[in-house]
Design a protein around this motif. Sequence first.
Motif, PDB file in Angstrom:
ATOM      1  N   GLY A   1     -56.049   6.824 -18.018  1.00  0.00           N
ATOM      2  CA  GLY A   1     -56.792   7.366 -16.877  1.00  0.00           C
ATOM      3  C   GLY A   1     -55.872   8.050 -15.886  1.00  0.00           C
ATOM      4  O   GLY A   1     -56.187   9.128 -15.362  1.00  0.00           O
ATOM      5  N   ALA A   2     -54.708   7.447 -15.644  1.00  0.00           N
ATOM      6  CA  ALA A   2     -53.749   8.025 -14.700  1.00  0.00           C
ATOM      7  C   ALA A   2     -53.238   9.371 -15.214  1.00  0.00           C
ATOM      8  O   ALA A   2     -53.044  10.311 -14.435  1.00  0.00           O
ATOM      9  CB  ALA A   2     -52.586   7.062 -14.492  1.00  0.00           C
ATOM     10  N   MET A   3     -53.049   9.473 -16.532  1.00  0.00           N
ATOM     11  CA  MET A   3     -52.537  10.721 -17.098  1.00  0.00           C
ATOM     12  C   MET A   3     -53.609  11.808 -17.092  1.00  0.00           C
ATOM     13  O   MET A   3     -53.313  12.978 -16.833  1.00  0.00           O
ATOM     14  CB  MET A   3     -51.985  10.459 -18.491  1.00  0.00           C
ATOM     15  N   TYR A   4     -54.850  11.426 -17.324  1.00  0.00           N
ATOM     16  CA  TYR A   4     -55.934  12.395 -17.204  1.00  0.00           C
ATOM     17  C   TYR A   4     -56.070  12.860 -15.751  1.00  0.00           C
ATOM     18  O   TYR A   4     -56.371  14.018 -15.482  1.00  0.00           O
ATOM     19  CB  TYR A   4     -57.265  11.784 -17.664  1.00  0.00           C
ATOM     20  N   HIS A   5     -55.852  11.944 -14.830  1.00  0.00           N
ATOM     21  CA  HIS A   5     -56.023  12.270 -13.410  1.00  0.00           C
ATOM     22  C   HIS A   5     -54.962  13.247 -12.923  1.00  0.00           C
ATOM     23  O   HIS A   5     -55.242  14.154 -12.137  1.00  0.00           O
ATOM     24  CB  HIS A   5     -55.972  10.982 -12.571  1.00  0.00           C
ATOM     25  N   THR A   6     -53.723  13.062 -13.390  1.00  0.00           N
ATOM     26  CA  THR A   6     -52.616  13.919 -12.935  1.00  0.00           C
ATOM     27  C   THR A   6     -52.369  15.115 -13.848  1.00  0.00           C
ATOM     28  O   THR A   6     -51.708  16.066 -13.453  1.00  0.00           O
ATOM     29  CB  THR A   6     -51.314  13.109 -12.832  1.00  0.00           C
ATOM     30  N   GLY A   7     -52.880  15.030 -15.084  1.00  0.00           N
ATOM     31  CA  GLY A   7     -52.635  16.110 -16.032  1.00  0.00           C
ATOM     32  C   GLY A   7     -51.280  16.018 -16.695  1.00  0.00           C
ATOM     33  O   GLY A   7     -50.714  17.024 -17.124  1.00  0.00           O
ATOM     34  N   GLU A   8     -50.749  14.808 -16.815  1.00  0.00           N
ATOM     35  CA  GLU A   8     -49.460  14.590 -17.484  1.00  0.00           C
ATOM     36  C   GLU A   8     -49.702  14.305 -18.965  1.00  0.00           C
ATOM     37  O   GLU A   8     -50.386  13.343 -19.309  1.00  0.00           O
ATOM     38  CB  GLU A   8     -48.721  13.413 -16.863  1.00  0.00           C
ATOM     39  N   GLY A   9     -49.133  15.148 -19.818  1.00  0.00           N
ATOM     40  CA  GLY A   9     -49.248  14.924 -21.258  1.00  0.00           C
ATOM     41  C   GLY A   9     -50.601  15.273 -21.835  1.00  0.00           C
ATOM     42  O   GLY A   9     -50.837  15.111 -23.032  1.00  0.00           O
ATOM     43  N   VAL A  10     -51.502  15.748 -20.973  1.00  0.00           N
ATOM     44  CA  VAL A  10     -52.857  16.077 -21.407  1.00  0.00           C
ATOM     45  C   VAL A  10     -53.462  17.007 -20.358  1.00  0.00           C
ATOM     46  O   VAL A  10     -53.018  17.033 -19.207  1.00  0.00           O
ATOM     47  CB  VAL A  10     -53.703  14.780 -21.535  1.00  0.00           C
ATOM     48  N   ARG A  11     -54.435  17.783 -20.761  1.00  0.00           N
ATOM     49  CA  ARG A  11     -55.091  18.661 -19.796  1.00  0.00           C
ATOM     50  C   ARG A  11     -55.794  17.810 -18.738  1.00  0.00           C
ATOM     51  O   ARG A  11     -56.493  16.859 -19.077  1.00  0.00           O
ATOM     52  CB  ARG A  11     -56.116  19.541 -20.524  1.00  0.00           C
ATOM     53  N   GLN A  12     -55.594  18.158 -17.473  1.00  0.00           N
ATOM     54  CA  GLN A  12     -56.199  17.364 -16.401  1.00  0.00           C
ATOM     55  C   GLN A  12     -57.712  17.316 -16.557  1.00  0.00           C
ATOM     56  O   GLN A  12     -58.356  18.340 -16.796  1.00  0.00           O
ATOM     57  CB  GLN A  12     -55.833  17.942 -15.034  1.00  0.00           C
ATOM     58  N   ASP A  13     -58.250  16.116 -16.450  1.00  0.00           N
ATOM     59  CA  ASP A  13     -59.689  15.916 -16.644  1.00  0.00           C
ATOM     60  C   ASP A  13     -60.113  14.707 -15.818  1.00  0.00           C
ATOM     61  O   ASP A  13     -59.962  13.558 -16.224  1.00  0.00           O
ATOM     62  CB  ASP A  13     -59.999  15.695 -18.127  1.00  0.00           C
ATOM     63  N   LYS A  14     -60.630  14.972 -14.619  1.00  0.00           N
ATOM     64  CA  LYS A  14     -61.003  13.896 -13.701  1.00  0.00           C
ATOM     65  C   LYS A  14     -62.137  13.037 -14.259  1.00  0.00           C
ATOM     66  O   LYS A  14     -62.203  11.840 -14.003  1.00  0.00           O
ATOM     67  CB  LYS A  14     -61.413  14.476 -12.344  1.00  0.00           C
ATOM     68  N   PHE A  15     -63.022  13.657 -15.050  1.00  0.00           N
ATOM     69  CA  PHE A  15     -64.148  12.899 -15.607  1.00  0.00           C
ATOM     70  C   PHE A  15     -63.657  11.878 -16.639  1.00  0.00           C
ATOM     71  O   PHE A  15     -64.122  10.742 -16.683  1.00  0.00           O
ATOM     72  CB  PHE A  15     -65.166  13.862 -16.240  1.00  0.00           C
ATOM     73  N   ASN A  16     -62.692  12.305 -17.462  1.00  0.00           N
ATOM     74  CA  ASN A  16     -62.112  11.373 -18.423  1.00  0.00           C
ATOM     75  C   ASN A  16     -61.298  10.290 -17.729  1.00  0.00           C
ATOM     76  O   ASN A  16     -61.200   9.164 -18.222  1.00  0.00           O
ATOM     77  CB  ASN A  16     -61.233  12.117 -19.430  1.00  0.00           C
TER      78      ASN A  16
END
Length: 303
Positions: free
Chosen positions: A43-58
Amino acid sequence: FPSHDKGEMYDEGEGIRQDKFRAVEFYKKGCEGGVASSCINLGAMYHTGEGVRQDKFNAVESFQKGCDGGSAVGCFNLGLLYSKGDGIRQDSFKAVELYKKACDDDFAAGCNNLGLMYYKGEGVRQDKFQAVEFYKKGCEGGVASSCTNLGVMYDDPNGVGQDKFKAVELYQKGCDGGDARGCFNLGSMYHTGEGVRQDKFKAVELFQKGCDGGSAVGCFNLGLMYDNGDGVRQDKFKAVELFQKSCDSGDAGGCVNLGVKYSNGEGVKLDKSKALSLYGKGCDLKNEQGCKNYAILKNQGVR
């Protein structure tokens, strides 16, 4: 190694070359396997966009899975998103529910934020006595800002029973724990001699500590002390530097006082246009004196 552990190794670069993309892969596997901490990290990586495209919903979905899996951190993080309306519709009532869940699981930051909600009356009926109880839990749990928040309650004559000595004790605890606002508030007490023996030198030291920790008003007050030679050797150039730092951090007083310096050419080269801009910024930040000074220079034809 389990998927979560592999994810952390790639995430932190521990014993292996750091690779945020690989970390995300393993956190996904861990989360799908029911590891709550993997869901939180994902969740933290989705929130910041680290290592994955940023996706607040995910991010919301992952924190929800972590919370449902028994992680107080997941509930707290989800509460933050509901409180701010970040990736999900803003819902103070839901935020309160999640902070309470985190606090009940002895996550001190959850108790602190729950105290803030009770203090402001957001998502719950305002109750300063309840706020005190949750701040106490947060402070006892090691959240420095909770100690400062509790100090403010004792400092306030309209709070829950003013006690300046108790406020000093709590500001000290907050400051010692790294909370810049605690350092600033404690510095103010030493400056005025409220709840403690007046000590201008100690006030300077604490304002400096607060300023270094990111307190804009700490920088501003320290600037005033250098400007006036109050508890420290007078230094107009240092005052300008501190007012600049304060203004850059969004403190209206810092912008207005810096404008005065440019308007008078004190500690800095005279520049009326720069002063006008600074007064305007102070005015935008709701500083009445900034608005007045801006109008005066405008009437003088300064652009």
